[in-house]
Scaffold this motif. Structure first.
Motif, PDB file in Angstrom:
ATOM      1  N   UNK A 231       0.824  -1.137  -0.133  1.00 14.70           N
ATOM      2  CA  UNK A 231      -0.069  -0.215  -0.041  1.00 14.70           C
ATOM      3  C   UNK A 231       1.042   1.284  -0.103  1.00 14.70           C
ATOM      4  N   UNK A 232       0.373   2.335  -0.583  1.00 11.60           N
ATOM      5  CA  UNK A 232       1.081   3.490  -0.527  1.00 11.60           C
ATOM      6  C   UNK A 232       0.224   4.593  -0.104  1.00 11.60           C
ATOM      7  N   UNK A 233       0.376   5.215   0.823  1.00  8.02           N
ATOM      8  CA  UNK A 233      -0.400   6.380   1.718  1.00  8.02           C
ATOM      9  C   UNK A 233       0.347   7.748   1.314  1.00  8.02           C
ATOM     10  N   UNK A 234      -0.535   8.656   0.928  1.00 10.23           N
ATOM     11  CA  UNK A 234       0.485   9.955   0.568  1.00 10.23           C
ATOM     12  C   UNK A 234      -0.534  10.782   1.160  1.00 10.23           C
ATOM     13  N   UNK A 235       0.051  11.768   1.513  1.00 12.82           N
ATOM     14  CA  UNK A 235      -0.693  12.950   1.967  1.00 12.82           C
ATOM     15  C   UNK A 235      -0.041  14.372   1.409  1.00 12.82           C
ATOM     16  N   UNK A 236      -0.903  15.393   1.586  1.00 17.06           N
ATOM     17  CA  UNK A 236       0.013  16.811   1.328  1.00 17.06           C
ATOM     18  C   UNK A 236       0.504  17.299   2.666  1.00 17.06           C
ATOM     19  N   UNK A 237       1.571  16.940   2.710  1.00 16.97           N
ATOM     20  CA  UNK A 237       2.405  17.708   4.086  1.00 16.97           C
ATOM     21  C   UNK A 237       2.651  19.018   3.737  1.00 16.97           C
ATOM     22  N   UNK A 238       3.079  19.695   4.819  1.00 19.31           N
ATOM     23  CA  UNK A 238       3.417  21.049   4.610  1.00 19.31           C
ATOM     24  C   UNK A 238       4.429  21.334   3.479  1.00 19.31           C
ATOM     25  N   UNK A 239       5.259  20.411   3.430  1.00 21.27           N
ATOM     26  CA  UNK A 239       6.475  20.471   2.497  1.00 21.27           C
ATOM     27  C   UNK A 239       6.370  20.016   1.058  1.00 21.27           C
ATOM     28  N   UNK A 240       5.045  19.164   0.974  1.00 24.67           N
ATOM     29  CA  UNK A 240       4.672  18.510  -0.329  1.00 24.67           C
ATOM     30  C   UNK A 240       4.174  17.303  -0.116  1.00 24.67           C
ATOM     31  N   UNK A 241       4.353  16.394  -1.109  1.00 23.38           N
ATOM     32  CA  UNK A 241       3.688  15.028  -1.067  1.00 23.38           C
ATOM     33  C   UNK A 241       4.562  13.943  -0.352  1.00 23.38           C
ATOM     34  N   UNK A 242       4.050  13.942   0.867  1.00 23.82           N
ATOM     35  CA  UNK A 242       4.815  12.660   1.741  1.00 23.82           C
ATOM     36  C   UNK A 242       4.132  11.597   1.750  1.00 23.82           C
ATOM     37  N   UNK A 243       4.843  10.255   1.406  1.00 22.02           N
ATOM     38  CA  UNK A 243       4.185   9.035   0.967  1.00 22.02           C
ATOM     39  C   UNK A 243       4.999   7.938   2.087  1.00 22.02           C
ATOM     40  N   UNK A 244       4.269   6.975   2.395  1.00 21.69           N
ATOM     41  CA  UNK A 244       4.893   5.956   2.905  1.00 21.69           C
ATOM     42  C   UNK A 244       4.314   4.659   2.185  1.00 21.69           C
ATOM     43  N   UNK A 245       5.277   3.874   1.696  1.00 20.53           N
ATOM     44  CA  UNK A 245       5.319   2.617   0.856  1.00 20.53           C
ATOM     45  C   UNK A 245       5.361   1.514   1.873  1.00 20.53           C
ATOM     46  N   UNK A 246       4.301   0.909   1.974  1.00 22.78           N
ATOM     47  CA  UNK A 246       4.596  -0.499   3.041  1.00 22.78           C
ATOM     48  C   UNK A 246       4.136  -1.731   2.247  1.00 22.78           C
ATOM     49  N   UNK A 247       5.243  -2.788   2.443  1.00 15.12           N
ATOM     50  CA  UNK A 247       4.694  -3.963   1.935  1.00 15.12           C
ATOM     51  C   UNK A 247       4.757  -5.086   2.971  1.00 15.12           C
ATOM     52  N   UNK A 248       3.543  -5.803   3.183  1.00 15.32           N
ATOM     53  CA  UNK A 248       3.488  -6.819   4.307  1.00 15.32           C
ATOM     54  C   UNK A 248       3.402  -7.979   3.758  1.00 15.32           C
ATOM     55  N   UNK A 249       4.261  -8.838   4.929  1.00 13.56           N
ATOM     56  CA  UNK A 249       4.326 -10.120   4.122  1.00 13.56           C
ATOM     57  C   UNK A 249       3.469 -11.007   5.106  1.00 13.56           C
ATOM     58  N   UNK A 250       2.556 -10.569   5.835  1.00 14.87           N
ATOM     59  CA  UNK A 250       1.730 -11.197   6.639  1.00 14.87           C
ATOM     60  C   UNK A 250       1.941 -11.298   8.240  1.00 14.87           C
ATOM     61  N   UNK A 251       3.143 -10.758   8.479  1.00 15.02           N
ATOM     62  CA  UNK A 251       3.791 -10.839   9.803  1.00 15.02           C
ATOM     63  C   UNK A 251       3.229  -9.476  10.421  1.00 15.02           C
ATOM     64  N   UNK A 252       3.720  -9.341  11.775  1.00 13.70           N
ATOM     65  CA  UNK A 252       3.589  -7.943  12.291  1.00 13.70           C
ATOM     66  C   UNK A 252       4.509  -7.006  11.978  1.00 13.70           C
ATOM     67  N   UNK A 253       5.355  -7.227  11.167  1.00 15.77           N
ATOM     68  CA  UNK A 253       6.399  -6.181  10.831  1.00 15.77           C
ATOM     69  C   UNK A 253       6.471  -5.984   9.233  1.00 15.77           C
ATOM     70  N   UNK A 254       6.530  -4.722   9.034  1.00 11.39           N
ATOM     71  CA  UNK A 254       6.506  -4.503   7.420  1.00 11.39           C
ATOM     72  C   UNK A 254       7.697  -5.209   6.891  1.00 11.39           C
ATOM     73  N   UNK A 255       7.472  -5.623   5.605  1.00 12.10           N
ATOM     74  CA  UNK A 255       8.603  -6.317   5.135  1.00 12.10           C
ATOM     75  C   UNK A 255       9.402  -5.280   4.331  1.00 12.10           C
ATOM     76  N   UNK A 256       8.652  -4.289   3.978  1.00  7.43           N
ATOM     77  CA  UNK A 256       9.475  -3.040   3.311  1.00  7.43           C
ATOM     78  C   UNK A 256       8.797  -1.718   3.926  1.00  7.43           C
ATOM     79  N   UNK A 257       9.691  -0.860   4.107  1.00  8.50           N
ATOM     80  CA  UNK A 257       9.084   0.485   4.850  1.00  8.50           C
ATOM     81  C   UNK A 257       9.682   1.508   3.969  1.00  8.50           C
ATOM     82  N   UNK A 258       9.287   1.956   3.000  1.00  8.59           N
ATOM     83  CA  UNK A 258       9.823   3.143   2.054  1.00  8.59           C
ATOM     84  C   UNK A 258       9.230   4.459   2.330  1.00  8.59           C
TER      85      UNK A 258
END
Lengths: 388, 163, 379, 177
Positions: free
Chosen positions: C312-339
Motif C-alpha cells: 500500500x502507498x499512503x500519501x498526504x499533502x504534508x506542509x512541504x509537499x507530497x509525503x508518502x509511505x510505501x508499505x509491503x506486508x508479508x503477513x507478519x506483524x512487521x513491515x517487509x518493506x518500509x519506504x
C-alpha cells in the motif's frame, strides 16, 4: 571665569585644574605631553566604555524587537553582561590557523582598531570639547576611516580562508564605492557651513538651522552611505552570517576577535556622532549641557541603526554596488549641484533654506519614483516566468 | 620636542620603506608601504600641511594601496615562493634606478633649502588652495587633469565591460 | 558605442571552490554544498547530504507496525503530525482499517495547524537566510509555533514528537481545554499572519532580493517530482488534498493558491496564502467536529496487527509537499518493506539548476525558500 | 512610493519593542509573573509583549498528558509496586530501553530487576499502553539534565519519582480509565 564651574564646562574645568596643578612643578613641555597623552587616554576610555554600552544596547534592542528580555541575569537588569562578555573574550584561547599568514593575521585587528579609535580625535563632544580642532576635521575623519579597509583586507587575506577572502573582496568593493557618496554628502554640508572643521560646522547650524531640516534628501543619502561605511545592516555584507559566516573574522577568536568587535562598535559610535555633527546640530540644544545633548543625539541615531538592523534583511553584493554607483553617486552629484547653486545664487539664508528643502524633497521623490519603476518592471517580468 | 617626533617619524618611514623593497613577501611589502604612507602623512602634519596629510592618507592608503593589495590578492602565482622575483632584464632596471638615484641626489644636493620657515600658513589655507586651483594660473592644468581622469574612467569602464 | 573584446584577450579568471556546510549556519542542518564560484557567481553546485542518515527505513523493518510510529515523528521533525498521518494512512490502506469521523476531524485540525506552523517557520528562516541577522521574523514565527505546539502537546503529550495519529484514529480524544484554546488561537493566528504580511511582503529589500531569483520552471518541477508549495509557486495547481482527496478534505471549502513567478518571492507568497487557507479549513473543522469515538483500533489490537499480504502507498499533502509511505506486508506483524517518499529530498533535486548563475547569497536564499528539513532528506 | 514597505516593517518592530515595555509596566514592581514554586502562567494569545518565560523563576505547568520519564505506580492498599514483571513493556519498547527480570508465578510474581534507560527513552508511551496491570505511567517531570552518564534508573527510583509526581492511575488523563 566665574562660570567655569558649571556642568557645561565640567570636563574643560577639570582639564584646566589639572594643567594648573601640573604646571606648578613640571616644565612646560612635559605638561603639554602629559595633557596630550591624557586626552588620548580619555578618548580611548570613551571608546571602550561606548563599546560596552553599545554591545549591551545592541543585545537589548534586538531582544526587545523580538519580544524577549535580552541579557538580564548578570547584575541588575543584566547591566554587567558586557563585562562578562569582555572577560570571556579576554580569557578565550587565541587560535591562529596553521596555514594563516601570521604577520598579517596578527596585524589586521591592530590596524582596524587603531583606525577606528583615531576617528575620535575630531569628534566635537561639546562646546569647546574636541581633542584636536583641526581645520580639516571632516577630511581627517574620512581619511582615517579609510584605514580600516586595509585592516579588513589584511584580515581576509591573512586568515587564508575562502570565506574571509570573499569578505575581503566585498570590503574593497563596498567601502570604496560608498566613500564616494559619503564624500559628496559631506561636501554639501561643508559648502553650507563654509568650513571643514567639525566645530565650525556645528556653529554654522546654530546660525542656519539643523542641516537635517535643510537637506533631508542629502541626509537620507548620507545615512544609507554611512551605514554602508560602518558595515551596518542592511549593508553588512562583509560579515554576512548567513552567507559567508562572519566574513573576515571567521578565523579570529579571543582577544583579536574582541579588537574587531571593538573597532566595529567604535565605528558605529563615531559614525553616528559624525552624523549628529553634520546634520543634527552636534551639541546644540537648550537647557542641558552641550556634551549631554551630543550623547543623547548620538544614542538616538545609534538606536535607529539598531532598529533597522532588527527589521531588514541584507542587500546582495551586486545590488549594493548597483545602488552605490547607479543611484547614490548620481543622486549625490545632483544634490551637490543643487546645494551649490542654491547657496551661491540665493543670498538670503532663510529663503535659501526653504528652496534647498523643497529641492531635496523633489530629489527624494524623484529617486524613489525611479527606483520604484525599475522594481515594478522587474516584478512584472517575473510574473508567470515559471510557465514560460 | 618637534625634533624628536620628526626623527621618530622619519625613522619609521625610512625603515618601513627599506622593508618594502627587501621583503620577499609581496603582501607584507604592501602592508609596510601603508606605514610608509602614514609616516609621510605625519611629516606633512608636522609641516602644518594638514590638508595634504589628510589627502595623503585618503588617496594613498585608502585607494591606491587598497588597489595594490587587491591586485596582489587577485593575481595568481604572485605569492608563489617558487616564482623567481627577478626577470631577465634586471640589469636594465638596476641601471635606470641607479641613474634616477643619482639625478635625485644631485637635485637635492643643489636645492637651496631655506633655513627658516617662510611664514605661517594662513588660517584659511584650504579656501585659498581651492581659489588658487581655479585661478588663471592653474586652471588649465587643473582642467587637463580632469579630462585625463575622465578619459581614464571611461577607459576602465570600457575594459571592464566584457560584452 | 561598444567595443567588442575578442575572447582571447579577456581577463583569464580562476574559479574558487568553497565548501558550504555541513556546519554552515544557513544550511538548515547538516547539509553540505560544494560551490564553484566565479567571483561571487555560482557556476557549479553539488549538494551532498547523508550526514543525518539514521537508517530509519531499515530499522523500521525490524519493528512492529505500531512501534514504527515514533520513528515517523523524527523524519520531518518540524511537522511530526503530518508524518504520523501519512504513515497511518498507508497502514490503514494496507490493513483496510476504518477511521472514526471525529478522529478524521482531529487529524485535519492538527494537520492544518502544523501546516500554518511550518509555513510561518519557513518564512521566518527564509528571512534569516536573507540576512535579518537578529532573528526578528524567526522569533515571531517561533512565538506562534510555541502556541501551536502548546496545543499539540496538550493533545499528544509531546511538542515535536507527538506520535499522536495512529492507524485507526488518534491515540486519545482531545482534552476538554483544547477547543476553547483553539478558538482563541485561530483569530490570533490570522492577526499574526496579517502582521507578518505587513512587515515582510512589501519590503523593498526583500523584493529586490527575492523577485526573479531561483526561478523554477513548471515543466522542470514536474519532471523532477517536486511537490508542495514549491511546485504551486511555479504555477502548477497540484494539491493532493484536492487531486487525490484523502481523509475528509472534500467536505471543506478551501482554495489551492497558485503563483506563477516560480521564484523565491512567489514561494514566500505561496506559503503565506496557504497558511491563510489552512486557517480557513481549521475554522470549518472546528465548527463541524462531531462527538464520538476517536479510534477504531485500540493499542492492544493495533500492536498485534498483522495486515494481509500486499502493499500500500499512503500519501498526504504534508506542509512541504507530497509525503508518502510505501508499505509491503508479508503477513507478519512487521513491515517487509518500509519506504518513505520524503518531500525534502525530492524538492532538493533541482537545487543546482535553480542556483546556477546566481550569487552566493542567493544560494542561501533559494535553499531557504525550498524549506527542507534534514531529518527528512537523510532519513 | 519606493521605501514605504521598509517603513511599514520598521513600524511593526517598533510596536513590538514598545509592547515589551508595556508588559514590563504591567507586572511592575515584580520581576517575574510567578515564583518558581507555583507554576501558573501559560502563554495567552496576544500579539505584543514579551513572550519570554524566565525559566528558573517562572515555570510553565506541563499539561496533564505531558510525556516525561517513566514512573512506577504503587498499589494504594499495600504500597507495593503494581508491576508483575510480565515483560510487556520490554517487548513494546521500540528502542529497547527497558529491561525487566522477575521471579514468582502468577499474582505473586514481582520484579527483581527493572532497568529503565532514560537516556535512550524517546517518551513514546507505548510501554504504558501495553501494560496490562496498570503499573506504569509517564510522569510530568522534565528537568532531566544531569552531571553524569548514569542514565539507567532502577525500580526504587522510578517508584520514588512516581510518589513525587503524585500519579495514581495509569492513563487517567488520556480518557482510558
Amino acid at each position: 571665569m566665574e562660570n567655569i564651574w558649571t556642568i557645561e564646562n565640567l570636563w574643560n574645568a577639570i582639564g584646566t585644574v589639572l594643567r594648573n596643578w601640573l604646571a606648578g612643578f613640571l616644565p612646560a613641555w612635559l605638561v603639554t605631553l602629559i595633557m596630550d597623552l591624557l586626552v588620548i587616554v580619555v578618548l580611548l576610555a570613551i571608546g571602550i566604555v561606548a563599546v560596552l554600552v553599545l554591545s549591551f544596547m545592541e543585545r537589548k534592542v534586538a531582544a526587545r524587537a523580538g519580544d524577549r528580555y535580552g541579557p538580564n541575569r548578570w547584575g541588575p537588569y543584566g547591566l554587567l553582561q558586557p563585562f562578562a562578555d569582555a572577560i570571556k573574550m579576554l580569557i578565550k584561547e587565541d587560535i591562529i590557523p596553521h596555514v594563516a599568514d601570521r604577520f598579517s593575521f596578527n596585524l589586521a585587528p591592530v590596524i582596524v582598531t587603531v583606525g577606528a579609535v583615531m576617528t575620535y580625535a575630531v569628534l566635537p563632544f561639546g562646546r569647546d570639547m574636541v581633542a584636536a580642532n583641526l581645520n580639516i576635521g571632516i577630511l581627517y575623519f574620512a581619511a582615517v576611516g579609510s584605514l580600516s579597509i586595509i585592516g579588513l583586507l589584511t584580515a581576509g587575506w591573512g586568515s587564508r580562508n575562502k570565506y574571509a577572502l570573499i569578505s575581503a573582496f566585498r570590503a574593497v568593493a563596498q567601502l570604496i564605492t560608498y566613500e564616494v557618496p559619503v564624500g559628496l554628502c559631506i561636501i554639501c554640508v561643508v559648502m553650507l557651513a563654509g568650513s571643514l572643521s567639525t566645530q565650525d560646522i556645528v556653529l554654522a547650524q546654530q546660525e542656519r538651522g539643523w542641516f537635517f531640516l535643510l537637506m533631508p534628501g542629502i541626509f537620507i543619502l548620507y545615512f544609507l552611505a554611512a551605514s554602508a561605511e560602518m558595515i551596518r545592516c542592511p549593508f553588512d555584507l562583509l560579515e554576512a552570517d548567513s552567507e559567508i559566516i562572519a566574513g573576515h573574522f571567521i578565523e579570529y577568536s579571543g582577544m583579536k576577535f574582541a579588537l574587531f568587535f571593538l573597532a566595529e562598535y567604535i565605528h558605529l559610535f563615531a559614525g553616528s556622532a559624525m552624523m549628529v555633527t553634520l546634520f543634527f546640530g552636534g551639541w546644540l540644544g537648550p537647557w542641558l549641557p552641550s556634551w549631554l545633548w551630543f550623547l543623547i543625539k548620538t544614542f538616538v541615531v545609534i538606536f535607529v541603526f539598531m532598529w533597522i538592523r532588527n527589521t531588514f534583511p541584507r542587500i546582495r553584493i551586486d545590488q549594493v554596488l548597483k545602488i552605490g554607483w547607479k543611484v547614490m553617486v548620481p543622486a549625490g552629484l545632483v544634490g551637490l549641484a543643487i546645494t551649490g547653486f542654491v547657496d551661491k545664487l540665493i543670498a538670503d539664508k532663510l529663503i535659501a533654506g526653504v528652496v534647498l528643502f523643497i529641492c531635496n524633497i523633489g530629489l527624494i521623490i524623484g529617486v524613489s519614483y525611479l527606483m520604484g519603476r525599475a522594481q515594478r518592471r522587474k516584478e512584472m517580468a517575473a510574473e508567470g516566468a515559471a510557465l514560460r | 620636542m618637534a625634533q624628536a617626533i620628526f626623527i621618530i617619524l622619519s625613522l619609521i618611514t625610512l625603515g618601513c620603506a627599506l622593508v618594502v623593497v627587501t621583503n620577499r613577501n609581496l603582501f607584507h611589502s604592501a602592508l609596510y608601504l601603508a606605514f610608509v604612507f602614514v609616516g609621510v602623512a605625519g611629516l606633512y602634519f608636522m609641516l602644518q600641511a594638514e590638508f595634504f596629510a589628510g589627502i595623503q592618507v585618503l588617496i594613498y592608503v585608502g585607494a591606491i594601496l587598497t588597489l595594490i593589495i587587491f591586485a596582489i590578492m587577485l593575481s595568481r602565482d604572485l605569492m608563489n615562493p617558487n616564482v623567481r622575483g627577478f626577470n631577465r632584464q634586471w640589469w636594465a632596471a638596476a641601471i635606470v634606478a641607479g641613474l634616477l638615484f643619482v639625478v635625485l641626489a644631485v637635485v637635492l644636493w643643489r636645492a637651496p633649502w631655506p633655513a627658516a620657515p617662510v611664514g605661517e600658513p594662513s588660517a584659511d589655507f584650504i579656501a585659498e588652495l581651492g581659489q588658487a586651483l581655479v585661478s588663471p594660473a592653474y586652471v588649465l592644468p587643473f582642467e587637463v587633469v580632469s579630462i585625463l581622469l575622465l578619459a581614464a574612467l571611461v577607459g576602465s569602464i570600457l575594459i571592464a565591460r566584457e560584452r | 558605442m561598444s567595443v567588442q573584446i575578442p575572447p582571447t584577450e579577456r581577463l583569464r579568471t580562476d574559479t574558487i571552490e568553497i565548501n558550504m556546510g555541513p556546519h554552515h549556519p544557513s544550511t538548515h542542518g547538516v547539509f553540505r554544498m560544494v560551490l564553484t564560484l566565479d567571483g561571487e557567481t555560482v557556476v557549479d553546485l553539488e549538494p551532498r547530504f547523508g550526514y543525518l542518515h539514521r537508517g530509519i527505513e531499515k530499522t523500521a523493518e525490524e519493528r512492529t507496525y505500531v512501534q514504527n510510529v515514533p520513528f515517523t515523528d523524527r523524519l520531518d521533525y518540524i511537522c511530526g503530525i503530518t508524518n504520523n498521518w501519512a504513515y497511518a494512512l498507508a497502514l490503514e490502506k494496507l490493513a483496510g482499517i476504518e477511521v472514526p469521523e471525529r478522529a478524521e476531524y482531529i487529524r485535519v485540525i492538527l494537520g492544518e495547524l502544523t501546516r500554518v506552523m511550518n509555513h510561518m517557520l519557513a518564512i521566518g528562516f527564509l528571512w534569516n537566510d536573507l540576512g535579518a541577522t537578529t532573528f526578528t521574523p524567526v522569533v515571531y514565527a517561533f512565538r506562534e509555533r510555541e502556541r501551536i505546539l502548546d496545543l499539540i502537546e496538550m493533545a499528544a503529550g509531546s511538542r515535536m514528537m507527538p506520535s499522536y495519529i495512529r492507524a485507526g484514529g488518534v491515540v486519545a480524544d482531545l482534552p476538554e481545554e483544547f477547543m476553547p484554546r483553539l478558538q482563541k488561537l485561530v483569530p490570533h493566528l490570522k492577526r499574526f499572519i496579517d502582521e507578518m504580511d505587513t512587515m515582510l511582503t512589501k519590503n523593498e529589500i526583500f523584493r529586490a532580493r527575492a523577485v526573479g531569483v531561483g526561478v523554477l520552471k513548471a515543466k522542470d518541477a514536474i519532471n523532477a517530482g517536486i511537490t508542495g508549495p514549491v511546485l504551486r509557486a511555479s504555477g502548477v495547481k497540484y494539491d493532493i488534498r484536492k487531486a487525490d482527496s484523502y481523509s475528509i478534505y472534500d467536505r471543506f471549502d478551501f482554495e489551492v493558491p497558485v503563483h506563477t513567478a516560480g521564484d523565491v518571492y512567489a514561494r514566500y507568497l505561496q506559503r503565506l496564502a496557504e497558511a491563510r487557507q489552512s486557517l480557513r479549513i481549521i475554522e470549518q473543522a472546528m465548527r463541524d467536529i462531531p462527538e464520538g469515538p476517536v479510534t477504531s483500533l485500540p493499542y492492544k489490537q493495533l500492536s498485534r496487527l498483522k495486515p494481509p499480504k500486499g502493499e500500500a502507498y499512503g500519501r498526504i499533502e504534508s506542509p512541504k509537499g507530497e509525503l508518502g509511505f510505501y508499505l509491503v506486508s508479508d503477513g507478519s506483524n512487521k513491515p517487509y518493506r518500509f519506504r518513505i517518499r520524503s518531500t525534502s529530498l525530492l524538492n532538493l533535486t533541482l537545487l543546482r539548476e535553480m542556483c546556477l548563475g546566481h550569487k552566493v547569497a542567493d544560494v542561501v536564499t533559494i535553499l531557504g525558500s525550498i524549506d527542507i528539513t534534514l531529518g527528512d532528506v537523510d532519513r | 512610493m519606493y521605501g514605504t514597505g521598509l517603513l511599514k516593517g520598521l513600524s511593526v518592530t517598533l510596536r513590538h519593542m514598545i509592547g515589551t515595555f508595556v508588559t514590563d509596566i504591567r507586572k511592575f514592581p515584580r520581576r517575574y509573573f510567578t515564583d518558581g514554586n507555583h507554576p501558573t502562567r501559560s502563554p495567552e494569545p496576544y500579539l505584543h509583549g514579551t513572550f519570554s518565560i524566565q525559566y528558573p523563576e517562572e515555570k510553565v505547568p506541563m499539561w496533564p498528558r505531558f510525556r516525561g520519564p517513566l514512573v512506577h505506580l504503587r498499589d494504594p492498599e499495600t504500597g507495593q509496586p503494581r508491576c508483575t514483571a510480565c515483560g510487556m513493556c520490554e517487548r513494546a519498547c521500540p528502542h529497547g530501553c527497558i529491561k525487566v527480570e522477575g521471579e514468582g508465578k502468577g499474582k505473586e510474581r514481582k520484579p527483581t530487576r527493572y532497568e529503565y534507560n532514560v537516556g535512550r527513552c524517546i517518551f513514546c508511551r507505548q510501554c504504558v499502553e501495553s501494560c496490562p496491570f496498570n503499573a506504569i505511567e509517564l510522569s510530568r517531570f522534565y528537568e532531566l539534565a544531569c552531571y553524569d552518564k548514569d542514565t539507567i534508573w532502577d525500580l526504587p527510583r522510578l517508584l520514588e519519582l512516581g510518589d513525587k509526581e503524585v500519579i495514581t492511575e495509569q492513563g487517567q488523563f488520556w480518557g482510558e480509565t
